[in-house]
Design an enzyme around this catalytic site. Sequence first.
Site, PDB file in Angstrom:
ATOM      1  N   PRO A 106      34.418 -23.579  -7.919  1.00 14.82           N
ATOM      2  CA  PRO A 106      34.268 -23.877  -9.025  1.00 14.82           C
ATOM      3  C   PRO A 106      34.455 -22.456  -9.568  1.00 14.82           C
ATOM      4  CG  PRO A 106      32.746 -22.541  -6.822  1.00 14.82           C
ATOM      5  CD  PRO A 106      33.575 -24.224  -6.982  1.00 14.82           C
ATOM      6  N   HIS A 107      35.307 -22.579  -9.746  1.00 11.25           N
ATOM      7  CA  HIS A 107      36.177 -20.986 -10.172  1.00 11.25           C
ATOM      8  C   HIS A 107      36.837 -21.588 -11.090  1.00 11.25           C
ATOM      9  CE1 HIS A 107      35.525 -18.536  -7.055  1.00 11.25           C
ATOM     10  NE2 HIS A 107      36.174 -19.626  -6.088  1.00 11.25           N
ATOM     11  N   ALA A 108      37.123 -23.074 -11.636  1.00 12.85           N
ATOM     12  CA  ALA A 108      37.458 -23.258 -13.334  1.00 12.85           C
ATOM     13  C   ALA A 108      36.942 -23.164 -14.041  1.00 12.85           C
ATOM     14  CB  ALA A 108      37.647 -25.068 -12.755  1.00 12.85           C
TER      15      ALA A 108
END
Length: 124
Positions: free
Chosen positions: A99-101
């Site tokens: 989820p960090h993109a």
Amino acid sequence: PSALSRQMECYRPHPATPDEMSAFHSEDYIQFLGKVTPDNLRGYGNQMQKFNVGEYTDCPVFDGLYEFTQLYTGASLDGAVKLNRGDCDIAINWSGGLPHAQKREASGFCYINDIVLAILELLK
């Protein structure tokens, strides 16, 4: 086989398309991921900095990077579709959950945010 695996159905995911990934990510970022490889990364210096990818980041370029993103993203999208259709009550993507993109850049070894894309699919 374990007791759990006898109760599960396993599926081979489809590789997510650039159009599917562009539902959240910018097209120029997706195009960059599709082109950059360990062999040609020196020619993408400015773009690597712009998209937070490369040896001085936590998002290295490696062989099969784009295919990796396509498969883990496709698996999350496929799980969301199966949930929406009522084909299953639980869907697990063991390779996903990155989820960090961000919309226009990689972050924390996350290149494509499959979570946002799966949520967009679930909202359909």
